[in-house]
Write an enzyme that holds these catalytic residues in place. Sequence first.
Site, PDB file in Angstrom:
ATOM      1  N   ASP A   1     -12.101  58.304  43.978  1.00 49.83           N
ATOM      2  CA  ASP A   1     -11.056  57.469  44.570  1.00 49.83           C
ATOM      3  C   ASP A   1     -11.649  56.572  45.650  1.00 49.83           C
ATOM      4  O   ASP A   1     -11.025  55.613  46.076  1.00 49.83           O
ATOM      5  CB  ASP A   1      -9.954  58.351  45.179  1.00 49.83           C
ATOM      6  CG  ASP A   1      -8.756  57.518  45.622  1.00 49.83           C
ATOM      7  OD1 ASP A   1      -8.362  56.618  44.858  1.00 49.83           O
ATOM      8  OD2 ASP A   1      -8.230  57.756  46.723  1.00 49.83           O
TER       9      ASP A   1
ATOM     10  N   HIS B   1      -8.983  53.711  45.808  1.00 52.45           N
ATOM     11  CA  HIS B   1      -8.632  54.299  47.108  1.00 52.45           C
ATOM     12  C   HIS B   1      -7.101  54.385  47.227  1.00 52.45           C
ATOM     13  O   HIS B   1      -6.514  53.903  48.201  1.00 52.45           O
ATOM     14  CB  HIS B   1      -9.230  53.469  48.253  1.00 52.45           C
ATOM     15  CG  HIS B   1      -9.374  54.254  49.530  1.00 52.45           C
ATOM     16  ND1 HIS B   1     -10.420  54.109  50.389  1.00 52.45           N
ATOM     17  CD2 HIS B   1      -8.578  55.212  50.093  1.00 52.45           C
ATOM     18  CE1 HIS B   1     -10.276  54.911  51.432  1.00 52.45           C
ATOM     19  NE2 HIS B   1      -9.154  55.602  51.266  1.00 52.45           N
TER      20      HIS B   1
ATOM     21  N   VAL C   1     -12.501  62.338  47.241  1.00 51.16           N
ATOM     22  CA  VAL C   1     -11.360  61.687  47.901  1.00 51.16           C
ATOM     23  C   VAL C   1     -11.680  61.478  49.382  1.00 51.16           C
ATOM     24  O   VAL C   1     -10.790  61.184  50.175  1.00 51.16           O
ATOM     25  CB  VAL C   1     -10.046  62.512  47.769  1.00 51.16           C
ATOM     26  CG1 VAL C   1      -9.503  62.440  46.359  1.00 51.16           C
ATOM     27  CG2 VAL C   1     -10.228  63.948  48.231  1.00 51.16           C
ATOM     28  N   ALA C   2     -12.961  61.645  49.739  1.00 45.89           N
ATOM     29  CA  ALA C   2     -13.358  61.556  51.153  1.00 45.89           C
ATOM     30  C   ALA C   2     -13.712  60.121  51.519  1.00 45.89           C
ATOM     31  O   ALA C   2     -12.843  59.331  51.895  1.00 45.89           O
ATOM     32  CB  ALA C   2     -14.506  62.515  51.413  1.00 45.89           C
ATOM     33  N   ARG C   3     -14.963  59.787  51.370  1.00 46.54           N
ATOM     34  CA  ARG C   3     -15.452  58.431  51.609  1.00 46.54           C
ATOM     35  C   ARG C   3     -16.628  58.179  50.674  1.00 46.54           C
ATOM     36  O   ARG C   3     -17.419  59.095  50.403  1.00 46.54           O
ATOM     37  CB  ARG C   3     -15.944  58.273  53.060  1.00 46.54           C
ATOM     38  CG  ARG C   3     -14.835  58.145  54.091  1.00 46.54           C
ATOM     39  CD  ARG C   3     -14.080  56.817  53.979  1.00 46.54           C
ATOM     40  NE  ARG C   3     -13.021  56.697  54.979  1.00 46.54           N
ATOM     41  CZ  ARG C   3     -11.745  56.967  54.761  1.00 46.54           C
ATOM     42  NH1 ARG C   3     -11.333  57.383  53.574  1.00 46.54           N
ATOM     43  NH2 ARG C   3     -10.842  56.812  55.717  1.00 46.54           N
TER      44      ARG C   3
ATOM     45  N   SER D   1      -5.328  57.442  46.359  1.00 50.74           N
ATOM     46  CA  SER D   1      -4.813  58.823  46.274  1.00 50.74           C
ATOM     47  C   SER D   1      -3.876  59.182  47.418  1.00 50.74           C
ATOM     48  O   SER D   1      -3.051  60.071  47.296  1.00 50.74           O
ATOM     49  CB  SER D   1      -5.974  59.816  46.235  1.00 50.74           C
ATOM     50  OG  SER D   1      -6.690  59.777  47.451  1.00 50.74           O
TER      51      SER D   1
ATOM     52  N   GLU E   1     -15.992  48.971  49.107  1.00 49.90           N
ATOM     53  CA  GLU E   1     -14.577  48.813  48.736  1.00 49.90           C
ATOM     54  C   GLU E   1     -14.082  47.465  49.241  1.00 49.90           C
ATOM     55  O   GLU E   1     -14.343  47.139  50.398  1.00 49.90           O
ATOM     56  CB  GLU E   1     -13.740  49.933  49.354  1.00 49.90           C
ATOM     57  CG  GLU E   1     -14.036  51.279  48.723  1.00 49.90           C
ATOM     58  CD  GLU E   1     -13.143  52.397  49.233  1.00 49.90           C
ATOM     59  OE1 GLU E   1     -12.128  52.098  49.887  1.00 49.90           O
ATOM     60  OE2 GLU E   1     -13.468  53.560  48.981  1.00 49.90           O
TER      61      GLU E   1
HETATM   62  P1  NDP Z   1      -9.566  67.186  58.564  1.00 50.07           P
HETATM   63  O1  NDP Z   1     -10.170  66.713  59.825  1.00 50.07           O
HETATM   64  O2  NDP Z   1      -8.309  67.959  58.574  1.00 50.07           O
HETATM   65  O3  NDP Z   1     -10.656  68.048  57.742  1.00 50.07           O
HETATM   66  C1  NDP Z   1     -12.000  67.712  57.617  1.00 50.07           C
HETATM   67  C2  NDP Z   1     -12.772  68.947  57.197  1.00 50.07           C
HETATM   68  O4  NDP Z   1     -14.139  68.575  56.972  1.00 50.07           O
HETATM   69  C3  NDP Z   1     -12.787  70.060  58.240  1.00 50.07           C
HETATM   70  O5  NDP Z   1     -12.627  71.313  57.609  1.00 50.07           O
HETATM   71  C4  NDP Z   1     -14.185  69.951  58.848  1.00 50.07           C
HETATM   72  O6  NDP Z   1     -14.684  71.175  59.365  1.00 50.07           O
HETATM   73  C5  NDP Z   1     -14.967  69.532  57.623  1.00 50.07           C
HETATM   74  N1  NDP Z   1     -16.263  68.941  57.959  1.00 50.07           N
HETATM   75  C6  NDP Z   1     -16.531  67.946  58.840  1.00 50.07           C
HETATM   76  N2  NDP Z   1     -17.853  67.691  58.856  1.00 50.07           N
HETATM   77  C7  NDP Z   1     -18.426  68.539  57.982  1.00 50.07           C
HETATM   78  C8  NDP Z   1     -19.760  68.783  57.576  1.00 50.07           C
HETATM   79  N3  NDP Z   1     -20.779  68.065  58.076  1.00 50.07           N
HETATM   80  N4  NDP Z   1     -19.979  69.744  56.650  1.00 50.07           N
HETATM   81  C9  NDP Z   1     -18.960  70.465  56.130  1.00 50.07           C
HETATM   82  N5  NDP Z   1     -17.678  70.282  56.488  1.00 50.07           N
HETATM   83  C10 NDP Z   1     -17.414  69.341  57.398  1.00 50.07           C
HETATM   84  O7  NDP Z   1      -9.397  65.872  57.659  1.00 50.07           O
HETATM   85  P2  NDP Z   1      -8.466  65.618  56.391  1.00 50.07           P
HETATM   86  O8  NDP Z   1      -8.535  66.786  55.473  1.00 50.07           O
HETATM   87  O9  NDP Z   1      -7.135  65.125  56.827  1.00 50.07           O
HETATM   88  O10 NDP Z   1      -9.209  64.350  55.747  1.00 50.07           O
HETATM   89  C11 NDP Z   1     -10.593  64.427  55.395  1.00 50.07           C
HETATM   90  C12 NDP Z   1     -11.113  63.035  55.063  1.00 50.07           C
HETATM   91  O11 NDP Z   1     -10.512  62.575  53.858  1.00 50.07           O
HETATM   92  C13 NDP Z   1     -10.743  61.956  56.100  1.00 50.07           C
HETATM   93  O12 NDP Z   1     -11.614  61.953  57.218  1.00 50.07           O
HETATM   94  C14 NDP Z   1     -10.860  60.689  55.278  1.00 50.07           C
HETATM   95  O13 NDP Z   1     -12.193  60.187  55.334  1.00 50.07           O
HETATM   96  C15 NDP Z   1     -10.552  61.144  53.850  1.00 50.07           C
HETATM   97  N6  NDP Z   1      -9.242  60.626  53.434  1.00 50.07           N
HETATM   98  C16 NDP Z   1      -9.173  59.882  52.291  1.00 50.07           C
HETATM   99  C17 NDP Z   1      -7.979  59.348  51.874  1.00 50.07           C
HETATM  100  C18 NDP Z   1      -7.868  58.636  50.575  1.00 50.07           C
HETATM  101  O14 NDP Z   1      -6.931  57.856  50.409  1.00 50.07           O
HETATM  102  N7  NDP Z   1      -8.757  58.875  49.628  1.00 50.07           N
HETATM  103  C19 NDP Z   1      -6.770  59.455  52.704  1.00 50.07           C
HETATM  104  C20 NDP Z   1      -6.903  60.380  53.799  1.00 50.07           C
HETATM  105  C21 NDP Z   1      -8.120  60.888  54.169  1.00 50.07           C
HETATM  106  P3  NDP Z   1     -13.944  71.960  60.608  1.00 50.07           P
HETATM  107  O15 NDP Z   1     -12.670  72.499  60.008  1.00 50.07           O
HETATM  108  O16 NDP Z   1     -14.893  73.038  60.968  1.00 50.07           O
HETATM  109  O17 NDP Z   1     -13.722  70.920  61.655  1.00 50.07           O
END
Ligand code: NDP
Length: 303
Positions: free
Chosen positions: A244, A268, A218-220, A270, A249
């Site tokens: 997702d 995309h 669900v990330a990218r 979710s 895309e």
């Molecule tokens: P947050 O910023 O709250 O969380 C991101 C997490 O990823 C943090 O815990 C961060 O670590 C960790 N992280 C970053 N880089 C790394 C790495 N290299 N290795 C391991 N962990 C890493 O973001 P959200 O949870 O709100 O959202 C995450 C992503 O989900 C968004 O950036 C977006 O791309 C995607 N997304 C997708 C959606 C969809 O519709 N499918 C909608 C919303 C978001 P730390 O805590 O130490 O900073």
Amino acid sequence: VMNAMAAPLIEQHLPDWVEPRFFRSAEELFELAPSAEIGWFDLYQPSGMDKAIRLATKLKWLNSVYAGVDFFPLDVLRERGTILTNGTGINAITIAEYVVMGMLTVAKGYREVVRSQDRHEWLLDSPGKVELAGSRALILGYGAIGQKVERMLQGFDVEVVKVRRSAGEGTLGPDQWRAQLGTFDWVILAVPGTPETEGMIGAAEIAAMKPGSTLVNVARGSVVDQDALIAGLKAGTPGHAVLDVVTPEPLPADHPLWDVPNAHVTSHLSGRAQTKMFERSVTRFLENLRRFRAGEPLQPQVD
Ligand code: NDP
């Protein structure tokens, strides 16, 4: 400057010192950008966003409704000292629910169940007999989404291991999870799309996953080497992928990923809990406007 779509939600709540300017097209945005001090972004990957930000030399604060920041020229914003606030957490609940849905869909063979109804066929056996209870999940990215996923999975008695950029108590760091990858039934991607996470799940990681396990993204799309994933799915490792987000895309209608039987591809979607999501963003934006005026730090800021 704000997208005109936001007007009915926000206009009546704005304080007197804000002069809103709404745009309906990229051209109008380019016209308004040079005078803008605050920007509200709520169009998904609009063409021209990069150009608009480069034109917006007076921009002090850019607010995005969305969590992803991969479509902004972060280097330009940093160089200028423009504050970027994003929508992290705003749709974390709905995304976490999607993750659980994806896991249950795979565990219970639900796609096959639905197809049997379409065929009016009474099944004599269940196509999915897996229990989530007692299984192990790796959550890569323990932010707003990852934490909600963990909370929900605890209710299903799933054993959860989580990874964040800054390893701390109870979490692993970015280099500590690969050695254990083969021990997880579920690998859930909730990291941001950044240069560091690009291709994080490549051919080596896919090969190291537990045969029959499931990858949920669900990330990218950029976090996964999609060609390697397609090859892995065809060979059975992983056993399923719930995607997702994909590359590119929208996924073209003739893309081979659509036809991989153990790939569950969604558009995309979710994070789309629209009404609640926009209500939460407006509330957060108005509180940040107050802080901006008072010279207090805005929340949450993207570093
Ligand atoms: P947050 O910023 O709250 O969380 C991101 C997490 O990823 C943090 O815990 C961060 O670590 C960790 N992280 C970053 N880089 C790394 C790495 N290299 N290795 C391991 N962990 C890493 O973001 P959200 O949870 O709100 O959202 C995450 C992503 O989900 C968004 O950036 C977006 O791309 C995607 N997304 C997708 C959606 C969809 O519709 N499918 C909608 C919303 C978001 P730390 O805590 O130490 O900073």
